[in-house]
Design an enzyme around this catalytic site. Structure first.
Site, PDB file in Angstrom:
ATOM      1  N   SER A   1       7.990   4.331   0.636  1.00 54.53           N
ATOM      2  CA  SER A   1       6.892   3.654  -0.265  1.00 54.53           C
ATOM      3  C   SER A   1       7.163   4.307  -1.596  1.00 54.53           C
ATOM      4  O   SER A   1       7.349   3.476  -2.479  1.00 54.53           O
ATOM      5  CB  SER A   1       5.530   3.797   0.430  1.00 54.53           C
ATOM      6  OG  SER A   1       4.654   3.339  -0.522  1.00 54.53           O
TER       7      SER A   1
ATOM      8  N   SER B   1       1.001  -1.220  -0.028  1.00 58.03           N
ATOM      9  CA  SER B   1      -0.116   0.047   0.165  1.00 58.03           C
ATOM     10  C   SER B   1       0.872   1.192   0.026  1.00 58.03           C
ATOM     11  O   SER B   1       1.867   1.316   0.755  1.00 58.03           O
ATOM     12  CB  SER B   1      -0.890   0.064   1.412  1.00 58.03           C
ATOM     13  OG  SER B   1      -1.741   1.002   1.142  1.00 58.03           O
ATOM     14  N   GLU B   2       0.512   2.125  -0.819  1.00 63.89           N
ATOM     15  CA  GLU B   2       1.421   3.519  -1.009  1.00 63.89           C
ATOM     16  C   GLU B   2       1.761   4.330   0.231  1.00 63.89           C
ATOM     17  O   GLU B   2       2.738   4.964   0.194  1.00 63.89           O
ATOM     18  CB  GLU B   2       0.988   4.236  -2.095  1.00 63.89           C
ATOM     19  CG  GLU B   2      -0.497   4.882  -1.729  1.00 63.89           C
ATOM     20  CD  GLU B   2      -1.061   5.569  -2.928  1.00 63.89           C
ATOM     21  OE1 GLU B   2      -1.079   6.748  -2.970  1.00 63.89           O
ATOM     22  OE2 GLU B   2      -1.261   5.014  -3.942  1.00 63.89           O
ATOM     23  N   ASN B   3       0.802   3.932   1.254  1.00 62.36           N
ATOM     24  CA  ASN B   3       0.971   4.618   2.592  1.00 62.36           C
ATOM     25  C   ASN B   3       1.736   4.022   3.399  1.00 62.36           C
ATOM     26  O   ASN B   3       1.942   4.431   4.565  1.00 62.36           O
ATOM     27  CB  ASN B   3      -0.291   5.149   3.051  1.00 62.36           C
ATOM     28  CG  ASN B   3      -1.090   3.400   3.641  1.00 62.36           C
ATOM     29  OD1 ASN B   3      -1.161   2.772   2.924  1.00 62.36           O
ATOM     30  ND2 ASN B   3      -2.004   3.915   4.781  1.00 62.36           N
ATOM     31  N   GLY B   4       2.436   3.219   3.196  1.00 55.92           N
ATOM     32  CA  GLY B   4       3.739   2.424   3.835  1.00 55.92           C
ATOM     33  C   GLY B   4       3.460   1.077   4.457  1.00 55.92           C
ATOM     34  O   GLY B   4       3.863   0.793   5.725  1.00 55.92           O
TER      35      GLY B   4
END
Length: 175
Positions: free
Chosen positions: A46, A4-7
């Site tokens: 990320s 997920s791009e939020n980490g």
């Protein structure tokens, strides 16, 4: 392994009702779970993975896709912050898969000759997965896609091309 791009690297299934952790969310703000070996990191790390070309496949939603694989997956609204990380994902991934409904709620096609909404990426979509078909986007001007009908009960026998504004080489759906 899902990232997920939020980490979060190593996303598990959605949690059961009552087991949600409001601090454990994906980029779409949905609660998720982790799997064994998951890793947490900041969004800078990320995006370094994404922008560095370390993502093999990105799966995104879309509002429109053009017959040449242009992607529009955001629109301007007063409360909207913009397209988020989608531009980075389509530019940094080796392959882009779009999952969406074949038509809008009003029955208008979402696969178009040219997108009418702001573009997220140009000629970046490789595969479109809809409720009617799986379309492999080609880069020729004469053909939008070659399709494999989606197996879904209770659908009409009409061809998905009748619901595309772009051109497509799509076999008749038999259910």
């Amino acid at each position: 392994m899902l990232q997920s791009e939020n980490g979060l690297l190593g996303i598990g299934p959605f949690p059961y009702e009552g087991d949600e952790d409001p601090d454990l969310i994906n980029a779409g703000k949905q609660t998720v779970t982790t799997i064994k070996g998951s890793a947490f990191f900041d969004s800078a790390q990320s995006f370094a993975m994404i922008r560095g070309g370390h993502v093999d496949v990105s799966v995104l939603g879309a509002m429109e896709v053009s017959q040449t694989g242009d992607l529009a997956n955001w629109m301007i609204r007063q409360d909207d912050q913009g397209m988020g990380g989608a531009m980075d994902l389509v530019a940094g991934s080796r392959r882009v898969i779009v999952m969406m409904e074949h038509t809008t709620k009003d029955g208008a096609p979402k696969i178009l000759r040219a997108c009418t909404l702001p573009l997220t990426g140009v000629a970046c979509v490789h595969t479109i997965v809809t409720d009617l078909a799986v379309l492999d986007v080609t880069r020729t001007a004469s053909c939008c896609a070659s399709a494999r009908p989606a197996r879904r009960p209770r659908r009409s026998r009409r061809r998905p091309t009748r619901r595309c504004a772009g051109t497509a080489d799509v076999p008749e759906i038999r259910v």
